[in-house]
Design a protein around this motif. Structure first.
Motif, PDB file in Angstrom:
ATOM      1  N   ARG A 102      98.196 -66.054  28.104  1.00 49.06           N
ATOM      2  CA  ARG A 102      99.522 -66.651  27.922  1.00 49.06           C
ATOM      3  C   ARG A 102     100.566 -66.051  28.863  1.00 49.06           C
ATOM      4  O   ARG A 102     101.446 -66.743  29.356  1.00 49.06           O
ATOM      5  CB  ARG A 102      99.955 -66.501  26.458  1.00 49.06           C
ATOM      6  N   ARG A 103     100.480 -64.755  29.136  1.00 50.95           N
ATOM      7  CA  ARG A 103     101.474 -64.117  29.998  1.00 50.95           C
ATOM      8  C   ARG A 103     101.454 -64.711  31.411  1.00 50.95           C
ATOM      9  O   ARG A 103     102.430 -64.605  32.139  1.00 50.95           O
ATOM     10  CB  ARG A 103     101.277 -62.608  30.028  1.00 50.95           C
ATOM     11  N   GLN A 104     100.347 -65.348  31.804  1.00 50.47           N
ATOM     12  CA  GLN A 104     100.257 -65.970  33.121  1.00 50.47           C
ATOM     13  C   GLN A 104     100.737 -67.420  33.110  1.00 50.47           C
ATOM     14  O   GLN A 104     100.769 -68.066  34.147  1.00 50.47           O
ATOM     15  CB  GLN A 104      98.819 -65.900  33.633  1.00 50.47           C
ATOM     16  N   ALA A 105     101.108 -67.927  31.943  1.00 45.31           N
ATOM     17  CA  ALA A 105     101.538 -69.330  31.822  1.00 45.31           C
ATOM     18  C   ALA A 105     103.059 -69.479  31.804  1.00 45.31           C
ATOM     19  O   ALA A 105     103.562 -70.599  31.723  1.00 45.31           O
ATOM     20  CB  ALA A 105     100.945 -69.939  30.555  1.00 45.31           C
ATOM     21  N   SER A 106     103.789 -68.399  31.902  1.00 49.69           N
ATOM     22  CA  SER A 106     105.249 -68.456  31.746  1.00 49.69           C
ATOM     23  C   SER A 106     105.937 -69.366  32.752  1.00 49.69           C
ATOM     24  O   SER A 106     106.955 -69.969  32.444  1.00 49.69           O
ATOM     25  CB  SER A 106     105.843 -67.048  31.840  1.00 49.69           C
ATOM     26  N   GLY A 107     105.411 -69.490  33.945  1.00 50.38           N
ATOM     27  CA  GLY A 107     106.035 -70.322  34.961  1.00 50.38           C
ATOM     28  C   GLY A 107     105.583 -71.774  34.953  1.00 50.38           C
ATOM     29  O   GLY A 107     105.977 -72.542  35.830  1.00 50.38           O
ATOM     30  N   LEU A 108     104.794 -72.159  33.953  1.00 47.50           N
ATOM     31  CA  LEU A 108     104.269 -73.529  33.895  1.00 47.50           C
ATOM     32  C   LEU A 108     105.076 -74.399  32.942  1.00 47.50           C
ATOM     33  O   LEU A 108     105.488 -73.944  31.874  1.00 47.50           O
ATOM     34  CB  LEU A 108     102.808 -73.505  33.433  1.00 47.50           C
ATOM     35  N   ALA A 109     105.271 -75.644  33.326  1.00 48.36           N
ATOM     36  CA  ALA A 109     105.909 -76.624  32.442  1.00 48.36           C
ATOM     37  C   ALA A 109     104.807 -77.238  31.584  1.00 48.36           C
ATOM     38  O   ALA A 109     103.896 -77.891  32.101  1.00 48.36           O
ATOM     39  CB  ALA A 109     106.619 -77.699  33.256  1.00 48.36           C
TER      40      ALA A 109
END
Length: 169
Positions: A102-109
């Motif tokens: 999840r921490r790698q998904a922060s920049g995804l819409a």
């Protein structure tokens, strides 16, 4: 009035792709999960042969079946359950599965709900209560929403880790 197609109808009629995005750390804690949590490590292919048949048939007719899971780390007991069953269930059926911390998904819409995307033409949203119990599905064919979900899935898939390489944290 025409009846909405079921999930299985949509899956069986897919021609090119069936993509699933999961974003929850737990789903309904059913009897299968409770059995696994108590230590009974059953064979998922024997427990859910209908899924093996459904996915295998789609893959055999050329449909790409992909599943991406966005997970918090350290993972929840439920995600550990999913992870342990993935090889003998999803992958065995022919799905390609990837995991994204999840921490790698922060920049995804991302859309607000899990979904299945069929042939970049329709989205079946899965709605859940706070306790993870599924409360319903919603079929959407609006091109703007379909495009959003397609873009979201592609963004996740591009950076997610293949099941064979992902190690639980």
């Amino acid at each position: 009035m025409a009846q909405e197609p079921t999930f299985e109808d949509l899956f069986r009629s897919a021609r090119r792709s069936a993509y699933h995005l999961e974003m929850r750390d737990a789903y309904g804690l059913d009897d299968d999960y409770r059995e696994w949590a108590s230590g009974n490590r059953f064979d998922p292919a024997e427990r859910w042969p209908w899924w093996i048949e459904l996915v295998s048939a789609a893959v055999n007719r050329g449909v790409a079946v992909h599943r991406a899971r966005i997970v918090s780390e350290p993972v929840s007991p439920y995600v550990r359950y999913e992870y342990e069953l993935t090889g003998g269930h999803n992958v065995k059926a022919g799905e390609a599965v990837r995991w994204l911390p999840r921490r790698q998904a922060s920049g995804l819409a991302l859309p607000g709900n899990d979904f299945w995307l069929f042939d970049d033409e329709s989205v079946l949203f899965n709605h859940f209560a706070g306790d993870g119990t599924m409360t319903g599905e919603e079929l959407v064919t609006d091109p703007t929403i379909v495009s959003l979900c397609s873009s979201a899935f592609d963004s996740v898939w591009e950076i997610a880790i293949p099941h064979e390489e992902y190690r639980l944290a």
